[in-house]
Design a protein around this motif. Structure first.
Motif, PDB file in Angstrom:
ATOM      1  N   CYS A   2       0.832  -1.200   0.000  1.00  0.00           N
ATOM      2  CA  CYS A   2       0.000   0.000   0.000  1.00  0.00           C
ATOM      3  C   CYS A   2       0.863   1.246   0.000  1.00  0.00           C
ATOM      4  O   CYS A   2       1.935   1.275   0.583  1.00  0.00           O
ATOM      5  CB  CYS A   2      -0.909   0.030   1.222  1.00  0.00           C
ATOM      6  SG  CYS A   2      -2.121  -1.277   1.234  1.00  0.00           S
ATOM      7  N   ARG A   3       0.334   2.284  -0.642  1.00  0.00           N
ATOM      8  CA  ARG A   3       0.996   3.583  -0.654  1.00  0.00           C
ATOM      9  C   ARG A   3       0.054   4.580  -0.008  1.00  0.00           C
ATOM     10  O   ARG A   3      -1.115   4.681  -0.395  1.00  0.00           O
ATOM     11  CB  ARG A   3       1.301   3.977  -2.097  1.00  0.00           C
ATOM     12  CG  ARG A   3       1.987   5.331  -2.245  1.00  0.00           C
ATOM     13  CD  ARG A   3       2.346   5.592  -3.706  1.00  0.00           C
ATOM     14  NE  ARG A   3       1.183   5.861  -4.522  1.00  0.00           N
ATOM     15  CZ  ARG A   3       0.665   7.081  -4.726  1.00  0.00           C
ATOM     16  NH1 ARG A   3       1.205   8.133  -4.157  1.00  0.00           N
ATOM     17  NH2 ARG A   3      -0.378   7.240  -5.497  1.00  0.00           N
ATOM     18  N   ASN A   4       0.530   5.321   0.999  1.00  0.00           N
ATOM     19  CA  ASN A   4      -0.288   6.307   1.693  1.00  0.00           C
ATOM     20  C   ASN A   4      -0.434   7.531   0.793  1.00  0.00           C
ATOM     21  O   ASN A   4       0.524   8.249   0.543  1.00  0.00           O
ATOM     22  CB  ASN A   4       0.356   6.681   3.027  1.00  0.00           C
ATOM     23  CG  ASN A   4      -0.586   7.483   3.901  1.00  0.00           C
ATOM     24  OD1 ASN A   4      -1.632   7.929   3.447  1.00  0.00           O
ATOM     25  ND2 ASN A   4      -0.214   7.659   5.141  1.00  0.00           N
ATOM     26  N   ASP A   7      -3.855  11.354   4.447  1.00  0.00           N
ATOM     27  CA  ASP A   7      -4.045  10.867   5.803  1.00  0.00           C
ATOM     28  C   ASP A   7      -5.169   9.831   5.868  1.00  0.00           C
ATOM     29  O   ASP A   7      -6.326  10.159   5.656  1.00  0.00           O
ATOM     30  CB  ASP A   7      -4.358  12.038   6.738  1.00  0.00           C
ATOM     31  CG  ASP A   7      -4.395  11.594   8.185  1.00  0.00           C
ATOM     32  OD1 ASP A   7      -3.616  10.677   8.540  1.00  0.00           O
ATOM     33  OD2 ASP A   7      -5.199  12.152   8.954  1.00  0.00           O
ATOM     34  N   TYR A  10      -5.221   4.974   1.395  1.00  0.00           N
ATOM     35  CA  TYR A  10      -4.120   4.211   0.822  1.00  0.00           C
ATOM     36  C   TYR A  10      -4.470   3.734  -0.575  1.00  0.00           C
ATOM     37  O   TYR A  10      -5.622   3.431  -0.877  1.00  0.00           O
ATOM     38  CB  TYR A  10      -3.800   2.995   1.698  1.00  0.00           C
ATOM     39  CG  TYR A  10      -3.326   3.382   3.070  1.00  0.00           C
ATOM     40  CD1 TYR A  10      -1.967   3.566   3.313  1.00  0.00           C
ATOM     41  CD2 TYR A  10      -4.222   3.579   4.113  1.00  0.00           C
ATOM     42  CE1 TYR A  10      -1.516   3.945   4.561  1.00  0.00           C
ATOM     43  CE2 TYR A  10      -3.788   3.954   5.368  1.00  0.00           C
ATOM     44  CZ  TYR A  10      -2.430   4.133   5.589  1.00  0.00           C
ATOM     45  OH  TYR A  10      -1.990   4.500   6.826  1.00  0.00           O
TER      46      TYR A  10
END
Length: 166
Positions: A2-4, A7, A10
């Motif tokens: 996962c990539r954030n 806030d 993802y």
């Protein structure tokens, strides 16, 4: 992995199930349907859910899918479907909420029918925006909206209400 993105939001590469080619009802051409599952971790209690989670996920995955099915608790499903119908207004894609009064893990449940019905409609039909219809006999119109599928019936997302049968 996962990539954030922002806030609490993802982006990930979702594994998916792709169906064999099937004939599109009323059109004669064939297509394949790709189903992918996105699960929040931890799972959210629908009675304590922020209204920005589902719309953010749908918008984030907008280009990857033609329609979205959201599994939801039944106690607040009518409120969420109404809110999403306004939050996702002019989305241009079908969004169907569904849930079950008896969990999938129980022997006699409504979860299987509700989930398969919602997936079937989302994968094969463009949801009409001006009539409520039963999944087995629908006509194709080209107005998209947020809907709620429950007990073999597709409802307008902003025209349902919960009631308790005592």
């Amino acid at each position: 992995e996962c990539r954030n993105v922002t806030d609490g939001v993802y982006e990930t590469c979702l594994p998916s199930l792709v169906t064999p080619r099937s004939v599109v009802p009323g059109h004669g051409h064939t297509k394949r349907i790709r189903y992918a599952i996105l699960e929040w971790n931890p799972l959210l209690d629908s009675s304590n859910m922020e209204m920005d989670g589902a719309p953010a996920e749908i918008k984030l995955n907008y280009t990857s899918f033609d329609a979205f099915v959201v599994l939801h608790g039944t106690n607040t499903m009518s409120y969420t479907s109404s809110a999403l119908s306004f939050l996702l207004e002019d989305l241009g894609k079908t969004v169907i909420l569904t849930g079950a009064q008896i969990p999938l893990s129980q022997l006699r449940n409504d979860a299987v029918d509700n989930l398969l019905g919602a997936l079937s409609i989302a994968g094969n039909y463009i949801i009409p925006g001006n009539v409520t219809f039963r999944s087995c006999s629908c006509s194709l119109l080209f107005v998209l909206e947020c809907s709620l599928y429950f007990n073999h019936t597709l409802h307008h997302g902003n025209k349902v209400q919960a009631y308790i049968d005592i």
